[in-house]
Design an enzyme around this catalytic site. Structure first.
Site, PDB file in Angstrom:
ATOM      1  N   ILE A  61       8.031  12.275   0.971  1.00 17.58           N
ATOM      2  CA  ILE A  61       6.977  13.169   1.644  1.00 17.58           C
ATOM      3  C   ILE A  61       6.483  12.767   3.109  1.00 17.58           C
ATOM      4  CG2 ILE A  61       6.242  13.810  -0.452  1.00 17.58           C
ATOM      5  CD1 ILE A  61       3.765  12.368  -0.142  1.00 17.58           C
ATOM      6  N   ARG A 121       7.454  10.043   6.746  1.00 17.28           N
ATOM      7  CA  ARG A 121       7.846   8.990   7.392  1.00 17.28           C
ATOM      8  C   ARG A 121       6.978   8.350   8.677  1.00 17.28           C
ATOM      9  NH1 ARG A 121      12.805  11.771   6.781  1.00 17.28           N
ATOM     10  NH2 ARG A 121      14.039  10.892   5.345  1.00 17.28           N
ATOM     11  N   VAL A 173       6.613   5.078  11.758  1.00 15.96           N
ATOM     12  CA  VAL A 173       7.745   4.391  12.679  1.00 15.96           C
ATOM     13  C   VAL A 173       8.289   3.286  11.792  1.00 15.96           C
ATOM     14  CG1 VAL A 173       7.694   2.705  14.725  1.00 15.96           C
ATOM     15  CG2 VAL A 173       6.052   4.735  14.356  1.00 15.96           C
ATOM     16  N   VAL A 193       8.046   4.510   4.859  1.00 16.10           N
ATOM     17  CA  VAL A 193       8.469   5.548   4.135  1.00 16.10           C
ATOM     18  C   VAL A 193       7.332   5.981   3.347  1.00 16.10           C
ATOM     19  CG1 VAL A 193      10.084   6.705   2.529  1.00 16.10           C
ATOM     20  CG2 VAL A 193      10.847   5.179   4.610  1.00 16.10           C
ATOM     21  N   VAL A 194       7.045   7.171   3.166  1.00 17.12           N
ATOM     22  CA  VAL A 194       5.915   7.635   2.303  1.00 17.12           C
ATOM     23  C   VAL A 194       6.540   8.601   0.935  1.00 17.12           C
ATOM     24  CG1 VAL A 194       3.651   8.869   1.960  1.00 17.12           C
ATOM     25  CG2 VAL A 194       4.123   7.727   4.077  1.00 17.12           C
ATOM     26  N   ASP A 196      -6.625   5.658  16.791  1.00 14.86           N
ATOM     27  CA  ASP A 196      -5.316   6.473  16.800  1.00 14.86           C
ATOM     28  C   ASP A 196      -5.838   8.055  15.962  1.00 14.86           C
ATOM     29  OD1 ASP A 196      -2.839   7.064  17.239  1.00 14.86           O
ATOM     30  OD2 ASP A 196      -2.077   6.371  15.657  1.00 14.86           O
TER      31      ASP A 196
END
EC number: 2.7.11.19
Length: 406
Positions: free
Chosen positions: A30, A32, A34, A37-38, A153
């Site tokens: 679902i 990405r 750097v 991965v999610v 951030d």
């Protein structure tokens, strides 16, 4: 939203992540990052759905120094997330696992995805919707600062939406503790959201550094972007964009600002103050008139008959208002030919048609460049020097470097 799977997205084998697999069943990708991965995952015992962030920390892909940096940053993120657990507008860390080659962070599943994607679909948000989002964001920032944590951030990509369109702040990879009076000098974040003092600190060794105020600058950039659909600071040459940031050069000239109140413009101007000492704090921003609710007088003591009559008159009045709002105002040919985009109904029609035809937002004014939303570099540490900053066509010239320093 499910993403395509590439060779680099293969799941860790059972032996490398046995403890995680025993409890969770990973599903589709679902998102990405750097270096991560999610995936959506399902708790094997309860069937509840979560999101798992998987980071490979193997010597095959990273050097020993990089491995140590990733592990340290992830552990710091986990520590901060546990410290702020329970806040309604900060993502909750459910579980964490670590093996010799992978690290797993299990979070709440935010089904509506990133605020960035929502904004891309909507082009620009109303003041009402923006008010709700920004109030929640500032409450989260205020909570972080009260716990001596600076995020560093903040951007729409790191703000997630749940089924009820409530936000959760995520991605604490650059977050750190900052005690009273302490200053930071590290250059990190996304270029379009960097505060002026971060840039100046990287160019001047005598600069005192920066503090929590950088988060409020980023909030100002986000507020501007939600209402305009494009960021306040943009130039095709990054070096000139950075100078615009350091000088606080932005304008309310795009057509979207014609319908915006002076109140929200005032809030933006007080958040985008170049001098961090003059910038609003999160608590002060929440007290701004933009977030004030109209408080009514004391409730009336009405009889049941009186309440019924009030309800009837309210319904009749609402019906008349709704009917009048759907009546089209007279539109002359000359007005349409002179400036069709100045007419709000026509403007929305143009936006919708353009988006359906081209599949993306279309520029409508000289001061607009929504493409800047898609051109931000991934969060990273990057030195800013005359020999390293680049524009769109290569290394910057000495004259351009002088522009930034001046």
């Amino acid at each position: 939203m499910t993403l395509d799977v590439g060779p680099e997205d293969e799941l860790p084998d059972w032996a490398a992540a046995k403890e995680f697999y025993q409890k969770y069943d990973p599903k589709d990708i679902i998102g990405r990052g750097v270096s991560s991965v999610v995936r959506r995952c399902v708790h094997r015992a309860t069937g509840d759905e979560f999101a798992v962030k998987i980071m490979e920390v193997s010597a095959e892909r990273l050097s020993l120094e990089q491995l140590e940096e990733v592990r340290d940053a992830t552990r710091r993120e986990m520590h901060i997330l546990r410290q702020v657990a329970g806040h309604p507008h900060i993502i909750t860390l459910i579980d964490s696992y670590e093996s010799s080659s992978f690290m797993f962070l299990v979070f709440d599943l935010m089904r509506k995805g990133e605020l960035f994607d929502y904004l891309t679909e909507k082009v620009a948000l109303s003041e009402k919707e923006t008010r709700s989002i920004m109030r929640s964001l500032l409450e989260a920032v205020s909570f972080l600062h009260a716990n001596n944590i600076v995020h560093r951030d903040l951007k729409p990509e790191n703000i997630l939406l749940d089924d009820n369109m409530q936000i959760r702040l995520s991605d604490f990879g650059f977050s750190c503790h900052l005690e009273a009076g302490e200053k930071l000098r590290e250059l990190c974040g996304t270029p379009g959201y960097l505060a002026p003092e971060i840039l100046k600190c990287s160019m001047d060794e005598t600069h005192p550094g920066y503090g929590k105020e950088v988060d409020l600058w980023a909030c100002g950039v986000i507020l501007f972007t939600l209402l305009a659909g494009s960021p306040p600071f943009w130039h095709r040459r990054q070096i000139l964009m950075l100078r615009m940031i350091m000088e606080g050069q932005y304008q309310f000239t795009s057509p979207e600002w014609d319908d915006r109140s002076n109140t929200v413009k005032d809030l933006i101007s007080k958040l985008l103050q170049v001098d961090p000492e003059a910038r609003l704090t999160a608590e002060q921003a929440l007290q701004h008139p933009f977030f004030e609710r109209c408080e009514g007088s004391q409730p009336w003591n009405l009889t049941p008959r009186q309440r019924f009559r009030v309800a009837v008159w309210t319904i009749l009045a609402a019906g008349r208002v709704a009917l009048s709002s759907h009546r089209l105002r007279p539109l002359t040919k000359n007005a349409l030919l002179r400036d069709p985009y100045a007419l709000r109904p026509v403007r929305r029609l143009i936006d919708n048609c353009a988006f359906r035809l081209y599949g993306h937002w279309v520029k409508k004014g000289e001061q607009q460049n929504r493409a800047a939303l898609f051109q931000h570099q991934p969060p990273r540490l990057f030195p800013i020097a005359a020999t390293e900053l680049e524009g769109d066509s290569g290394a910057i010239t000495e004259d351009e470097a002088t522009l930034v320093r001046s």
